[in-house]
Design an enzyme around this catalytic site. Structure first.
Site, PDB file in Angstrom:
ATOM      1  N   ASP A   1       0.810  -1.223   0.000  1.00 14.75           N
ATOM      2  CA  ASP A   1       0.000   0.000   0.000  1.00 14.75           C
ATOM      3  C   ASP A   1       0.843   1.274   0.000  1.00 14.75           C
ATOM      4  O   ASP A   1       0.455   2.295   0.577  1.00 14.75           O
ATOM      5  CB  ASP A   1      -0.971   0.010   1.195  1.00 14.75           C
ATOM      6  CG  ASP A   1      -1.812  -1.244   1.233  1.00 14.75           C
ATOM      7  OD1 ASP A   1      -2.214  -1.712   0.151  1.00 14.75           O
ATOM      8  OD2 ASP A   1      -2.069  -1.764   2.330  1.00 14.75           O
TER       9      ASP A   1
ATOM     10  N   GLY B   1      -4.646  -4.319  -3.582  1.00 14.90           N
ATOM     11  CA  GLY B   1      -5.609  -3.236  -3.767  1.00 14.90           C
ATOM     12  C   GLY B   1      -4.819  -2.004  -4.146  1.00 14.90           C
ATOM     13  O   GLY B   1      -4.078  -1.470  -3.337  1.00 14.90           O
ATOM     14  N   HIS B   2      -4.901  -1.616  -5.414  1.00 12.66           N
ATOM     15  CA  HIS B   2      -4.137  -0.464  -5.894  1.00 12.66           C
ATOM     16  C   HIS B   2      -5.106   0.652  -6.267  1.00 12.66           C
ATOM     17  O   HIS B   2      -5.939   0.493  -7.151  1.00 12.66           O
ATOM     18  CB  HIS B   2      -3.287  -0.845  -7.111  1.00 12.66           C
ATOM     19  CG  HIS B   2      -2.212  -1.845  -6.786  1.00 12.66           C
ATOM     20  ND1 HIS B   2      -1.204  -2.156  -7.645  1.00 12.66           N
ATOM     21  CD2 HIS B   2      -1.981  -2.590  -5.668  1.00 12.66           C
ATOM     22  CE1 HIS B   2      -0.406  -3.045  -7.079  1.00 12.66           C
ATOM     23  NE2 HIS B   2      -0.870  -3.336  -5.887  1.00 12.66           N
TER      24      HIS B   2
ATOM     25  N   LYS C   1       1.855   1.922  -5.303  1.00 14.34           N
ATOM     26  CA  LYS C   1       2.368   1.325  -6.544  1.00 14.34           C
ATOM     27  C   LYS C   1       1.429   1.621  -7.706  1.00 14.34           C
ATOM     28  O   LYS C   1       1.874   1.908  -8.809  1.00 14.34           O
ATOM     29  CB  LYS C   1       2.526  -0.200  -6.369  1.00 14.34           C
ATOM     30  CG  LYS C   1       3.526  -0.570  -5.281  1.00 14.34           C
ATOM     31  CD  LYS C   1       3.570  -2.061  -5.019  1.00 14.34           C
ATOM     32  CE  LYS C   1       2.338  -2.625  -4.336  1.00 14.34           C
ATOM     33  NZ  LYS C   1       2.163  -2.195  -2.939  1.00 14.34           N
TER      34      LYS C   1
ATOM     35  N   GLN D   1       1.773  -6.469  -3.534  1.00 11.09           N
ATOM     36  CA  GLN D   1       2.390  -6.646  -2.200  1.00 11.09           C
ATOM     37  C   GLN D   1       3.716  -5.878  -2.109  1.00 11.09           C
ATOM     38  O   GLN D   1       3.845  -4.850  -2.729  1.00 11.09           O
ATOM     39  CB  GLN D   1       2.561  -8.137  -1.885  1.00 11.09           C
ATOM     40  CG  GLN D   1       1.251  -8.862  -1.672  1.00 11.09           C
ATOM     41  CD  GLN D   1       0.464  -9.097  -2.958  1.00 11.09           C
ATOM     42  OE1 GLN D   1       0.982  -9.641  -3.911  1.00 11.09           O
ATOM     43  NE2 GLN D   1      -0.793  -8.710  -2.991  1.00 11.09           N
TER      44      GLN D   1
END
Ligand code: GDP
Ligand code: IMO
Ligand code: MG
Length: 428
Positions: A13, A40-41, A16, A223
């Site tokens: 988080d 989750g981006h 990215k 990740q």
């Protein structure tokens, strides 16, 4: 010519997705090498917020071909939900390509993820519950089902049967759950098969041919370094290799083709799930960072644990990944904090450690040794050059650069695409 790797430097988080997105207009392919819908981006374009899980952030740039690489574990249900949600907002997902060698997440992987966590009790990892670990276990155990397998019904049946024979023993005898039938898993995959077909390609060849033509390929890792199954805080990690080397394995692009390895690092630190975190804050400052930074997981909605910047981790990540550049995100979140601590080393059982301690036990006992930097109060969200930043913010960035053994090439001053200061072009 260039292949660029984007890697999280901390526990995920870091931003990215935003980094990939800001590269967007100059990029031809964005490939996701690892992970699955545990990621989750978030990308914010002109005030519109997009939350991507399985899809790489390149999906929001019309000129980009987004790719799901062979190293990803794909949940087809989640994939099509995400595609539908994006299409309903006007995005075009038709250029997406998925490796025929990527593995599939089946419902029993999710079941196993959840029951394993329950059985671990106090030692639970705090996974996202998406079945990621069990899907990678099947891959490494040679019991996995790959994307290409769904197009041959007899192969699909054989593979499911092979996988379930062992899993049903485990589910019934160890975990006291019901057995799963081959038929129900075939039926689960069936509705997705024809929809999946046009997306499937030999992406490994496609990406190498793109590089041969001099096109730009970004490998957008999921990740992060400290969640890497080899280099992270094992066992409190994910089940893939989010570090730079993993992006070669997960895409079929050889290491000699990579010319930039970009680490993404937050101006402070966050972590979701269990495991050691030396600079973690348990006081109102931690709550302040959580609120000011909007530190709630995209994927599971869990609050992210917050703490100060850890330069020991940043140096470790720079060396493990061979970073050429850092993108420092969320500097704006620190505005208004009077004195900003930065962890420069650890104290472990009375001894100073300038580098990551060798053993996990030592890392669990590590106490941060802080240096303190004066803060700033000016709003920096509209800064677009380094000189626009207040002097103390400049000093903070330069200190982090010095302590983290890699140049800070881009600085994030807000979530929007436009809110970045570029000191060194990542595509030069
Ligand atoms: P990822 O998983 O590494 O892509 O990061 P996430 O998207 O899960 O979390 C990063 C969050 O920070 C997202 O909500 C982004 O919109 C936001 N973000 C990224 N860069 C910045 C920045 O420079 N400033 C602020 N305030 N928010 C940012
Ligand atoms: P992005 O790509 C933050 C964490 C989980 C848990 C551990 C193992 O958005 O940075 P898993 O479900 O992968 O088996 O969970 O890893 N985790 C993440 N934390 N960001 C992520 O992705 C994460 N993906 C997994 O919280 O601690
Ligand atoms: Mg995230």
């Amino acid at each position: 010519m260039p292949a660029i790797v984007v890697v999280g430097a901390q526990w995920g988080d870091e931003g990215k997705g935003k980094t990939t997105d800001i590269l967007g207009t100059s990029v031809d392919y964005v490939v996701k090498p690892n992970g699955g819908n545990n990621a989750g981006h978030t990308v914010v374009v002109g005030g519109e917020k997009y939350e991507l899980k399985l899809l790489p952030a390149g999906i929001l740039s019309p000129n980009v071909t987004p790719v799901i690489g062979n190293g990803v574990v794909v949940n087809l249900e989640a994939l099509f939900e995400e595609i539908d949600a994006l299409e309903s907002r006007g995005a075009d997902t038709s250029k997406l390509r998925i490796s025929a060698n990527a593995h599939l997440v089946a419902p029993y992987h999710q079941t196993l993820d959840k029951v394993t966590e329950r059985f671990l009790g106090k030692r639970a990892i705090g996974t996202t519950g998406r079945g990621i670990g069990p899907a990678y276990m099947d891959k490494i155990g040679r019991l996995g089902i790959r994307v290409q397998d769904v197009f041959d019904e007899s192969i699909l049946r054989q593979k499911i049967e092979g996988s379930l024979r062992q899993k049903n023993e485990l589910l019934v005898k160890v975990y006291n759950r019901r057995a799963v039938s081959v038929e129900e898993i075939v039926e689960y995959f069936e509705p997705f098969i024809e929809r999946l077909r046009p997306y499937v390609a030999e992406t490994e060849l496609m990406l190498n041919e793109a590089l041969d033509r001099g096109e730009v390929v970004v490998m957008e890792g999921g990740q992060a370094t400290m969640l890497d199954v080899d280099h992270g805080t094992y066992p409190f990690v994910t089940s893939s290799n989010p570090t730079a080397g993993g992006s070669c394995v997960g895409t079929g692009i050889g290491p000699t083709r990579i010319n930039r390895v970009v680490g993404i690092v937050k101006a402070y630190t966050t972590r979701v799930g269990a495991g050691p975190f030396p600079t973690e804050l348990f006081d109102e400052m931690g709550e302040y960072l959580q609120k000011a930074g909007g530190e709630f997981g995209v994927n599971t909605g869990r609050p992210r644990r917050c703490g100060w910047y850890d330069a020991v981790i940043a140096r470790y990540a720079a060396r493990t990944n061979g970073f050429t550049d850092y993108v420092l995100t969320k500097l704006d979140v620190l505005t208004g904090i009077e004195r900003i601590p930065v962890c420069v080393a650890y104290e472990v059982d009375g001894e100073r450690h300038d580098e990551m301690p060798v053993s996990q036990t030592e890392f669990h006992h590590a106490k941060p040794i802080f240096e303190y930097f004066d803060g700033w109060t000016e709003d920096i969200t509209k800064a677009r050059t380094f000189d626009d930043l207040p002097e103390n913010a400049q000093k903070y960035v330069l200190a982090l650069e010095e302590l983290s053994s890699c140049r800070m090439s881009v600085i994030g001053v807000g979530p929007d695409r436009e809110q970045s200061i570029v000191r060194h072009d990542l595509l030069d």
